[in-house]
Design a protein around this motif. Sequence first.
Motif, short mmCIF file in Angstrom:
data_model
loop_
_atom_site.label_atom_id
_atom_site.label_comp_id
_atom_site.label_asym_id
_atom_site.label_seq_id
_atom_site.Cartn_x
_atom_site.Cartn_y
_atom_site.Cartn_z
N UNK A 131 -13.93 -3.62 -2.24
CA UNK A 131 -14.34 -3.61 -0.85
C UNK A 131 -14.52 -5.03 -0.36
N UNK A 132 -14.42 -5.18 0.94
CA UNK A 132 -14.66 -6.48 1.57
C UNK A 132 -15.32 -6.22 2.92
N UNK A 133 -16.49 -6.83 3.12
CA UNK A 133 -17.26 -6.63 4.35
C UNK A 133 -17.39 -7.96 5.07
N UNK A 146 -15.42 -3.02 7.50
CA UNK A 146 -15.53 -2.60 6.10
C UNK A 146 -14.12 -2.22 5.66
N UNK A 147 -13.64 -2.82 4.58
CA UNK A 147 -12.24 -2.64 4.20
C UNK A 147 -12.08 -2.33 2.72
N UNK A 148 -10.98 -1.64 2.44
CA UNK A 148 -10.56 -1.33 1.06
C UNK A 148 -9.08 -1.68 0.92
N UNK A 149 -8.64 -2.09 -0.26
CA UNK A 149 -7.22 -2.43 -0.43
C UNK A 149 -6.35 -1.19 -0.51
N UNK A 150 -5.13 -1.30 -0.01
CA UNK A 150 -4.12 -0.26 -0.17
C UNK A 150 -3.17 -0.75 -1.26
N UNK A 191 -4.48 -2.89 3.83
CA UNK A 191 -5.92 -2.63 3.68
C UNK A 191 -6.35 -1.57 4.70
N UNK A 192 -7.22 -0.69 4.25
CA UNK A 192 -7.88 0.23 5.17
C UNK A 192 -9.05 -0.52 5.79
N UNK A 193 -9.07 -0.58 7.10
CA UNK A 193 -10.09 -1.37 7.80
C UNK A 193 -10.81 -0.50 8.82
N UNK A 194 -12.12 -0.42 8.65
CA UNK A 194 -12.98 0.28 9.61
C UNK A 194 -13.80 -0.77 10.36
#
Length: 293
Positions: A131-133, A146-150, A191-194
């Motif tokens: 995760x990366x915030x 708030x992101x997660x790698x694809x 990346x999935x980015x919210x």
Amino acid sequence: MGLRLKFNLILCLVTCIGLLLAGYFGDLLLKKNAREQVLQTAQIMMESAIAVRNYTVSEVRPLLAVQQRRQFIPQTVPAYAASKYIAKLQETHPDYSYKEATLNPTNPQNRAAAWEEDIISYFRSHRDENTFVGERDTPAGRSLFFSRPIEIKKPGCLACHSRAADAPQTLIDTYGSANGFGWKLNEIVGAQVVSVPMELPFEHARSAFQTFMGALIGIFFLIIILLNILLHFFVIKPVRLMSAKAEEVSMGALDVEELPVKGNDEISSLAHSFNRMQRSLGSAVKMLDETMD
């Protein structure tokens, strides 16, 4: 400078220091709680998007597998389903967003913006991070992402993204053969980015801080008033009375009425001592007068 003034100056100094410390730490705590609230909302949005993706893969795609061979159906794409789900949320909360940002996407709408490319680069250089915030400025105000790698972990994903020649013809007919290919196994392609706005929770935090400080100032003000009342009745008034008696005795009025003594504190002890001194002084003067006579 009177005793009351000295006492109030010290009390005001202590009060100011206390208010500054309470305000500093209170502001930090409320802002921290507001940020955690925003982060929690972002995590819920991310988990919801992942749940929709999983549902699409396990439930929707198998049902439309036959139709997919004749015509490309975007509803079978997990990223499309998750984006549509968040789009419904955006109807009432337009500042909330979700995107599966990709460097080389099949759908041009998923192409990563400059700031999203930085997130992807971060995941590529920190492959142990899940995760990366962070925060960024938007036209609507400060926003937390708030992101997660694809990452391509399943070889089945490469059926549509390795080479254009191997991709389903219905996919090529819909999006063309220029983008979304050349992906490799175990590669981080996006990346999935919210994104969640921070203004409203921080506005609530500011309002709570103002209420907190107002109540604290009111409490300190009430304490100062109560302490001044207690100081007047238990210290200043008895001391003034003793001062007036001492003035009378010093002028020769040894037969004045003794000080009233109530309680068993230091002021009462001082009054006892004063009365004893007055009696002793009166006895000494009386003996001196008798001797002279």
